[in-house]
Design an enzyme around this catalytic site. Structure first.
Site, PDB file in Angstrom:
ATOM      1  N   GLU A  98      -7.702  10.964  -3.913  1.00 45.53           N
ATOM      2  CA  GLU A  98      -6.885   9.890  -3.332  1.00 45.53           C
ATOM      3  C   GLU A  98      -6.539   8.854  -4.398  1.00 45.53           C
ATOM      4  OE1 GLU A  98      -4.983   8.665  -1.390  1.00 45.53           O
ATOM      5  OE2 GLU A  98      -5.617   8.526   0.692  1.00 45.53           O
ATOM      6  N   ASP A  99      -5.417   8.185  -4.211  1.00 42.27           N
ATOM      7  CA  ASP A  99      -5.067   7.097  -5.131  1.00 42.27           C
ATOM      8  C   ASP A  99      -5.894   5.847  -4.828  1.00 42.27           C
ATOM      9  OD1 ASP A  99      -3.780   6.659  -2.689  1.00 42.27           O
ATOM     10  OD2 ASP A  99      -1.819   6.250  -3.549  1.00 42.27           O
ATOM     11  N   ASP A 102      -7.879   1.896   1.237  1.00 43.95           N
ATOM     12  CA  ASP A 102      -7.504   0.550   1.660  1.00 43.95           C
ATOM     13  C   ASP A 102      -8.196   0.268   3.001  1.00 43.95           C
ATOM     14  OD1 ASP A 102      -6.011  -1.864   1.619  1.00 43.95           O
ATOM     15  OD2 ASP A 102      -4.407  -0.948   2.760  1.00 43.95           O
ATOM     16  N   LYS A 130     -10.287  -0.859  -2.234  1.00 39.77           N
ATOM     17  CA  LYS A 130     -10.196  -2.267  -1.823  1.00 39.77           C
ATOM     18  C   LYS A 130     -11.167  -2.471  -0.664  1.00 39.77           C
ATOM     19  CE  LYS A 130      -5.425  -2.380  -1.512  1.00 39.77           C
ATOM     20  NZ  LYS A 130      -4.062  -2.967  -1.368  1.00 39.77           N
ATOM     21  N   PHE A 151      -1.827  -6.116  -3.396  1.00 38.91           N
ATOM     22  CA  PHE A 151      -0.983  -4.924  -3.297  1.00 38.91           C
ATOM     23  C   PHE A 151      -0.606  -4.515  -4.716  1.00 38.91           C
ATOM     24  CE2 PHE A 151       2.648  -2.249  -2.701  1.00 38.91           C
ATOM     25  CZ  PHE A 151       2.287  -1.519  -1.583  1.00 38.91           C
ATOM     26  N   VAL A 152      -1.010  -3.321  -5.124  1.00 39.95           N
ATOM     27  CA  VAL A 152      -0.821  -2.898  -6.510  1.00 39.95           C
ATOM     28  C   VAL A 152       0.141  -1.718  -6.616  1.00 39.95           C
ATOM     29  CG1 VAL A 152      -3.067  -3.737  -7.318  1.00 39.95           C
ATOM     30  CG2 VAL A 152      -2.888  -1.418  -6.376  1.00 39.95           C
ATOM     31  N   ASP A 158       3.060   3.176  -5.263  1.00 41.35           N
ATOM     32  CA  ASP A 158       4.430   2.671  -5.179  1.00 41.35           C
ATOM     33  C   ASP A 158       4.548   1.381  -4.384  1.00 41.35           C
ATOM     34  OD1 ASP A 158       3.858   4.004  -2.596  1.00 41.35           O
ATOM     35  OD2 ASP A 158       5.950   3.522  -2.163  1.00 41.35           O
ATOM     36  N   ARG A 164       5.934   4.139  -9.415  1.00 46.98           N
ATOM     37  CA  ARG A 164       4.855   5.134  -9.545  1.00 46.98           C
ATOM     38  C   ARG A 164       4.679   5.574 -10.994  1.00 46.98           C
ATOM     39  NH1 ARG A 164       3.620   6.990  -4.272  1.00 46.98           N
ATOM     40  NH2 ARG A 164       5.375   7.129  -2.846  1.00 46.98           N
TER      41      ARG A 164
HETATM   42  P1  IMP Z   1      -5.543   3.434   4.073  1.00 42.63           P
HETATM   43  O1  IMP Z   1      -5.298   4.497   5.095  1.00 42.63           O
HETATM   44  O2  IMP Z   1      -5.256   2.053   4.608  1.00 42.63           O
HETATM   45  O3  IMP Z   1      -6.897   3.500   3.407  1.00 42.63           O
HETATM   46  O4  IMP Z   1      -4.453   3.543   2.950  1.00 42.63           O
HETATM   47  C1  IMP Z   1      -4.140   4.682   2.373  1.00 42.63           C
HETATM   48  C2  IMP Z   1      -2.808   4.683   1.673  1.00 42.63           C
HETATM   49  O5  IMP Z   1      -2.046   3.463   1.723  1.00 42.63           O
HETATM   50  C3  IMP Z   1      -3.077   4.916   0.213  1.00 42.63           C
HETATM   51  O6  IMP Z   1      -3.311   6.275  -0.034  1.00 42.63           O
HETATM   52  C4  IMP Z   1      -1.809   4.396  -0.412  1.00 42.63           C
HETATM   53  O7  IMP Z   1      -0.832   5.419  -0.409  1.00 42.63           O
HETATM   54  C5  IMP Z   1      -1.374   3.258   0.488  1.00 42.63           C
HETATM   55  N1  IMP Z   1      -1.781   1.975  -0.125  1.00 42.63           N
HETATM   56  C6  IMP Z   1      -2.838   1.203   0.222  1.00 42.63           C
HETATM   57  N2  IMP Z   1      -2.922   0.115  -0.566  1.00 42.63           N
HETATM   58  C7  IMP Z   1      -1.909   0.209  -1.459  1.00 42.63           C
HETATM   59  C8  IMP Z   1      -1.477  -0.613  -2.574  1.00 42.63           C
HETATM   60  O8  IMP Z   1      -2.054  -1.668  -2.913  1.00 42.63           O
HETATM   61  N3  IMP Z   1      -0.388  -0.180  -3.252  1.00 42.63           N
HETATM   62  C9  IMP Z   1       0.280   0.972  -2.932  1.00 42.63           C
HETATM   63  N4  IMP Z   1      -0.097   1.777  -1.916  1.00 42.63           N
HETATM   64  C10 IMP Z   1      -1.182   1.399  -1.189  1.00 42.63           C
HETATM   65 MG    MG Z   2      -1.782   7.617  -0.504  1.00 37.75          MG
END
Ligand code: IMP
Ligand code: MG
Length: 188
Positions: A98-99, A102, A130, A151-152, A158, A164
């Site tokens: 995973e990138d 969040d 995060k 937000f990065v 992206d 990206r």
């Molecule tokens: P989650 O389901 O909230 O944990 O978020 C997952 C997805 O949201 C990540 O895999 C990212 O693709 C996107 N995301 C969350 N935070 C950021 C950020 O700061 N920048 C860009 N994409 C983000």
């Molecule tokens: Mg993602």
């Protein structure tokens, strides 16, 4: 593009050193296990590409793409599978790549989904975390960097599908977000 950047949080050199370090750990843990690396599209493709080139062992790669319902990218917890795995991972050692973690919703439900396919094991490698944003339990076994609630963009991540290709992790100037819509994860 550089003029849109407010601050570089993690340099390209820091990322590359960390990716090598994670690959060494993964290489030790997965020796002789022939793992399947599962990249979560789109954000993880850069990290996955660099990570796997440092793995000196047989491994396979596959991808999933999940999109969440609702107006922001990751708040609803209800997902549509845009692209599923192409391989059968039953009895295989799966490493999800995973990138960023969040809210944790994507990873939490993806882990449930993969576990239901009865893999031999499943673990997670994530470049960024995060933790202050977490809404459901989700954790990386191999983590690059913890960051504060920003937000990065860059290194696969992206804003509105752009940035990206930056080789580092950065925060954009507020007028960029303002001009093209607030970053989804900062609406709350
Ligand atoms: P989650 O389901 O909230 O944990 O978020 C997952 C997805 O949201 C990540 O895999 C990212 O693709 C996107 N995301 C969350 N935070 C950021 C950020 O700061 N920048 C860009 N994409 C983000
Ligand atoms: Mg993602």
């Amino acid at each position: 593009m550089m003029s849109d950047i407010k601050e570089i949080l993690i340099s390209a050199e820091q990322i590359q050193a960390k990716v090598r370090e994670l690959a060494e750990r993964i290489g030790r843990d997965y020796r002789d296990k022939n793992p399947v690396l599962v990249g979560v599209l789109n954000g993880a493709f850069v990290f996955l590409a660099d990570l796997m080139r440092h793995l000196d062992m047989p491994c396979k790669v596959d991808f999933v793409s999940w999109s969440s319902y609702g107006k922001d990218t990751s708040s609803s917890g209800v997902f549509r599978i845009m692209k599923d795995l192409e391989s059968n991972v039953e009895s295989k050692h799966v490493l999800i790549v995973e990138d960023i973690i969040d809210t944790g919703l994507t990873l939490h439900y993806l882990l449930d989904n993969i576990r239901a396919r009865k893999p031999a094991s499943v673990r997670v490698a994530a470049l960024l975390d995060k933790p202050s944003r977490r809404r459901i339990e989700a954790e990386a076994d191999y983590l690059g960097f913890q960051i504060a609630d920003h937000f990065v963009v860059g290194y696969g991540l992206d804003f509105a599908q752009h940035y990206r290709n930056l080789p580092f992790i950065a925060i954009l100037k507020s007028e960029i977000y303002a001009g093209r819509g607030t970053p989804p994860d900062e609406l709350e």
